[in-house]
Each structure stands twice: as C-alpha cells, then as structure tokens.
Write a protein that holds these residues in place. Structure first.
Motif, PDB file in Angstrom:
ATOM      1  N   VAL A  38       0.798  -1.228   0.000  1.00  0.00           N
ATOM      2  CA  VAL A  38       0.000   0.000   0.000  1.00  0.00           C
ATOM      3  C   VAL A  38       0.833   1.282   0.000  1.00  0.00           C
ATOM      4  N   PRO A  39       1.932   1.372   0.741  1.00  0.00           N
ATOM      5  CA  PRO A  39       2.699   2.625   0.721  1.00  0.00           C
ATOM      6  C   PRO A  39       3.227   3.017  -0.658  1.00  0.00           C
ATOM      7  N   HIS A  40       3.277   2.081  -1.581  1.00  0.00           N
ATOM      8  CA  HIS A  40       3.783   2.353  -2.926  1.00  0.00           C
ATOM      9  C   HIS A  40       2.684   2.799  -3.887  1.00  0.00           C
ATOM     10  N   LEU A  41       1.442   2.773  -3.436  1.00  0.00           N
ATOM     11  CA  LEU A  41       0.320   3.151  -4.293  1.00  0.00           C
ATOM     12  C   LEU A  41       0.086   4.656  -4.236  1.00  0.00           C
ATOM     13  N   GLN A  42      -0.270   5.221  -5.360  1.00  0.00           N
ATOM     14  CA  GLN A  42      -0.625   6.634  -5.435  1.00  0.00           C
ATOM     15  C   GLN A  42      -2.139   6.729  -5.302  1.00  0.00           C
ATOM     16  N   LEU A  43      -2.605   7.050  -4.105  1.00  0.00           N
ATOM     17  CA  LEU A  43      -4.038   7.100  -3.831  1.00  0.00           C
ATOM     18  C   LEU A  43      -4.411   8.440  -3.213  1.00  0.00           C
ATOM     19  N   PRO A  44      -5.686   8.797  -3.269  1.00  0.00           N
ATOM     20  CA  PRO A  44      -6.145  10.050  -2.644  1.00  0.00           C
ATOM     21  C   PRO A  44      -6.270   9.854  -1.126  1.00  0.00           C
ATOM     22  N   TRP A  45      -5.143   9.824  -0.447  1.00  0.00           N
ATOM     23  CA  TRP A  45      -5.102   9.444   0.961  1.00  0.00           C
ATOM     24  C   TRP A  45      -6.011  10.283   1.841  1.00  0.00           C
ATOM     25  N   SER A  46      -6.208  11.540   1.516  1.00  0.00           N
ATOM     26  CA  SER A  46      -7.063  12.388   2.358  1.00  0.00           C
ATOM     27  C   SER A  46      -8.519  11.934   2.324  1.00  0.00           C
ATOM     28  N   ARG A  47      -8.891  11.131   1.338  1.00  0.00           N
ATOM     29  CA  ARG A  47     -10.276  10.667   1.212  1.00  0.00           C
ATOM     30  C   ARG A  47     -10.472   9.242   1.710  1.00  0.00           C
ATOM     31  N   ILE A  48      -9.442   8.651   2.260  1.00  0.00           N
ATOM     32  CA  ILE A  48      -9.538   7.273   2.742  1.00  0.00           C
ATOM     33  C   ILE A  48      -9.572   7.275   4.261  1.00  0.00           C
ATOM     34  N   ARG A  49     -10.552   6.546   4.812  1.00  0.00           N
ATOM     35  CA  ARG A  49     -10.655   6.401   6.265  1.00  0.00           C
ATOM     36  C   ARG A  49     -10.601   4.918   6.606  1.00  0.00           C
ATOM     37  N   PHE A  50      -9.882   4.615   7.654  1.00  0.00           N
ATOM     38  CA  PHE A  50      -9.727   3.245   8.114  1.00  0.00           C
ATOM     39  C   PHE A  50     -10.553   3.040   9.382  1.00  0.00           C
ATOM     40  N   PHE A  51     -11.371   1.997   9.395  1.00  0.00           N
ATOM     41  CA  PHE A  51     -12.174   1.619  10.557  1.00  0.00           C
ATOM     42  C   PHE A  51     -11.702   0.251  11.039  1.00  0.00           C
ATOM     43  N   PHE A  52     -11.782   0.031  12.329  1.00  0.00           N
ATOM     44  CA  PHE A  52     -11.410  -1.265  12.892  1.00  0.00           C
ATOM     45  C   PHE A  52     -12.656  -1.948  13.428  1.00  0.00           C
TER      46      PHE A  52
END
Length: 101
Positions: A38-52
């Motif tokens: 994942v750290p190598h992917l170019q993604l819109p990180w500000s729009r991604i939220r992680f839930f547990f």
C-alpha cells in the motif's frame, strides 16, 4: 484461479481512486501484506478512512491491539493523519464505556 493476496490488495485499494473510501479492517496477517504494498500506491489518501471492526479493548501499545499493529506496520508509512483513522478510545474505563462511545 484465485487472485493472489498481493493482487487482491492492490485491486482493493486501487478501486478507490474516485470516491471517498471507508476501509474496514480486521486483524490478522493482512497488515503485513498491506504494509509491503500500500505505501507504494498513489491514492487520494485524504479521502480514505480506516475503521477497525474487531479491535480488542487493550492499550494500543499491546501486541493484541489491531490498531497498534496497523499503526506500527502500515500507517506510519502513509501520508495520513489521525483524522483518517477511526478507532476505539482505549483510555476509557471499561468495554461498556467504549461500546457506548
């Protein structure tokens, strides 16, 4: 043929380029696979939220903490802030308080 875990992880994250994304995470060995890709992917990180979804009521420094594992192995490598991560409040006094929070 089933997709390899690596291919599945790449496709999973790459499919979120246009939309706001909520990623629901559980524990286990998936964090190791994601941390290598994942750290190598170019993604819109500000729009991604992680839930547990299966966090244990333990301090985040515990080896039993899913969030703790993701933080130490994956999140530190990503351009995200705590606003991207929805986690339990491990400072509460009881599991019941945590469930109500």
């Amino acid at each position: 043929d089933l997709l390899s875990p690596v291919t599945t992880a790449i496709l999973y994250f790459a499919s979120f380029i246009v939309f706001n994304v909520n990623v629901i995470r559980s524990g286990g060995s998936l964090v190791d696979i994601l941390a290598s890709i994942v750290p190598h992917l170019q993604l819109p990180w500000s729009r991604i939220r992680f839930f547990f979804v299966d966090e244990r009521f333990v301090p985040f420094t515990s080896d039993e903490s899913t969030y703790g594992n993701y933080h130490s192995k994956l999140f530190r490598q990503l351009p995200i802030t705590e606003k991207n991560i929805i986690k339990i409040d491990s400072t509460l006094k009881s599991v019941e308080e945590c469930a109500l929070d």
